[in-house]
Enzyme design. Sequence first.
Site, PDB file in Angstrom:
ATOM      1  N   SER A 415      -9.565   3.299   0.062  1.00 45.12           N
ATOM      2  CA  SER A 415      -9.427   1.842   0.062  1.00 45.12           C
ATOM      3  C   SER A 415     -10.798   1.193   0.078  1.00 45.12           C
ATOM      4  CB  SER A 415      -8.621   1.390   1.274  1.00 45.12           C
ATOM      5  OG  SER A 415      -9.261   1.798   2.448  1.00 45.12           O
ATOM      6  N   HIS A 436      -4.402   3.283  -4.836  1.00 38.89           N
ATOM      7  CA  HIS A 436      -4.493   2.732  -3.480  1.00 38.89           C
ATOM      8  C   HIS A 436      -3.118   2.275  -2.998  1.00 38.89           C
ATOM      9  CE1 HIS A 436      -6.249  -0.524  -0.626  1.00 38.89           C
ATOM     10  NE2 HIS A 436      -5.943   0.580   0.014  1.00 38.89           N
ATOM     11  N   GLU A 448      -2.338  -0.405  -5.920  1.00 39.30           N
ATOM     12  CA  GLU A 448      -3.503  -0.786  -6.725  1.00 39.30           C
ATOM     13  C   GLU A 448      -3.958   0.444  -7.500  1.00 39.30           C
ATOM     14  OE1 GLU A 448      -6.026  -4.387  -4.616  1.00 39.30           O
ATOM     15  OE2 GLU A 448      -6.234  -2.401  -3.775  1.00 39.30           O
ATOM     16  N   ASN A 486      -8.163  -6.205  -0.782  1.00 40.23           N
ATOM     17  CA  ASN A 486      -8.977  -6.267   0.434  1.00 40.23           C
ATOM     18  C   ASN A 486     -10.247  -7.089   0.239  1.00 40.23           C
ATOM     19  OD1 ASN A 486      -7.341  -4.971   2.300  1.00 40.23           O
ATOM     20  ND2 ASN A 486      -7.932  -2.944   1.546  1.00 40.23           N
TER      21      ASN A 486
END
Length: 700
Positions: A415, A436, A448, A486
């Site tokens: 991540s 991800h 992702e 993120n």
Amino acid sequence: MTRINEAISIRVDGDIGVILANHPPVNALSHVVREGLVHAVEALCADAAVKAIVLACEGRTFFAGADITEFGKPKREPSLQQAIKALETAPKPVVAAIHGTALGGGFEVALGCHFRVMVPTAKVGLPEITLGLFAGAGGTQRLPRLIGPEKALDYVLSGKPVNAAEAVAAGIVDAVIDDTPLDAGLRHARTIIDQNQPAIPVRNRTAKLAAAQADPGAFDARAQALAPKTFGPLAAAANIASVRRSFTLPLDEALAEDAKANAELMAGPQSRALRHLFFAEREAAKLPNLPADTRPREIARVAVVGAGTMGGGIAMSFAAAGLPVVLIDATREALDRGMDRIRANYASSVKRGSLSDARRNEQLALIQGTTDRKAAADVDLVVEAVFENMDVKVEIFRDLGAITRPGTILSSNTSALDVDAIAASCGRPQDFIGLHFFAPANVMKLLEVVKAAASSPETIATAMAVGRRIGKVPVLSGNCDGFIGNRILAKRSAAVERLLQQGALPQDIDRAMRGFGFPMGPLEINDMSGLDVGWSIRKRRGTPFPIADAICERGWFGQKTGRGYYLYEAGGRTPLPNPEVEALILDTSARLGIQRRPLSDEEIVERALYPLINEAARVVVEGIALRPSDVDVTFANGFGWPRWRGGPLFHADLVGLPKVVERLTAFRADTDDPSLEPAPLLRELAAAGTTFAEWQKART
Ligand code: COA
């Protein structure tokens, strides 16, 4: 065969009339279909030889619903209500022969017919609530007449499709017939004619309404218990109100009210947001930059390296889709712990009733544990999910590159690390990609797919396809710190820390964000996942958060230590205000020379979310996300963004970009954070009086 128009044809088979629809891809009930249906019924009713009529569809499904692309546009008659009325008032029995997914309008058409049969693989359902609507073409009136208003609530409030076995048991359809859809319909029509069964429309079956009329309180209680939050307050209330009309108003009056109420929902922001996500999720699967002849590779076997919480959840995701998985960890102890965790997860699903015992056993049998990495030699896809350490990952991928066959896709669930650096270590960077997943990986929908510089088109297409196959919503992301989600979310975290310094307490922020529609506030979530994680990342990056860091320095890491932003009673999960943290927050503000002031919920939401929107604009311009709607899909499926608010950039369009720019400019003026400077794209669109949606449309 006589063609009524480009979508509808009719023919007569002895004494049975057949109406066949063919309107690819999913036989949506577009204007041409509705018009054709009305003329087809007229023609067959006028034919004296015809004693019964079968309505069936060609292609992959019976009518899959109203044509969603017509929503919000001027209405063209015949409306769906009118087309259904033509079927219902036909003097000859009409049999709907259902295959595929008769959802929404498709199911409403079937409810307008006098008889319904399904092939065993078919499903019916009223998913309108998932689009912020209700089944306004009679679904919420006729279904209660068939199965009773209380039972109808189960289906309309969940929006979940029902399989053939359940539908026949519930009395929704008359028979399940294992044949081609048309032959199933013809067989049932034959029986009806032979037995001389009358054409009784569903509208005349009112016996099931009596119980709700006698005890409306029981109906209200059930409605309250079942009302979902996911699709916004308006749609849940409208669905309940409409089903209530089934036992309080005559059908035609109820239908007139329904049409009005649904038109209002359709024009409102909540349904627009949900419809936006419906199309955005399908758009996210399209990859315009790949060569047109790119084909995904076949994935039949998978290896997951790392039997921790993430690895276990990832293995469960593949097993749920029927794919065999070998779960690999370095030591027997780690593997045993991982397998135990997987068994415990399955056990709690079985206990909750969300998984049958038999399905659990099937899925568990698909996951084989081993400590031997060489077991990856005969798989088609490897997902690495060990802890975030570049040296460890480099060692693993050097090894996996040698063990696996050329063409096996190698992926990492990282991540935070640079996927190009990991790709370089495996010797076949063209076969490498980031995958991800989000915790808990067996539940969360977002995936992702992180493209490394060398990832081949085939590798990208395969990753996206396998993501869809396991029921995830894959979104392609470029490689950058934090990827799409993120990276953007980090701006909210910084904003939340700033809000604490400026005058808000944790409970103020969490209340405001829940009020916006997030299922949990950001600080409750931090306490739940553990404050030490973010702290160590901040230390590594040299980006201190004075309040968050001070809490961590005291050893308060959230729920697991009994205190964090909030206090928790022994082993409890309910956040209680933490006076010591409140004192610490006030001290920090004073130390930083910040004059605290009251902040309204509205201001908290703006200050928390506009910086996130601003970063999203940068992510889109840099090509990290392919399009604005991909950001919306990411946040709605992985970050708790309320679906009925459509995602960050849909929300920005709705608020109006000039306002977002104006507020960001003001926020920038009272901080030293240059990232609050409105992004060039945001400024440009605001100045041009346009939207992210328009900008996206112009580029495709
Ligand atoms: N109206 C217009 N277009 C529709 C549609 C509808 N009701 N349902 C699906 N489509 C389109 C999709 O946008 C997609 O178009 P694209 O290929 O250009 O992207 C195409 O049909 C295929 O749909 P997709 O979802 O990719 O296929 P699937 O086989 O995975 O699923 C369904 C088929 C019918 C189950 C699914 O599309 C669905 O749930 N549709 C909505 C049904 C609904 O909510 N009906 C109620 C409306 S009243």
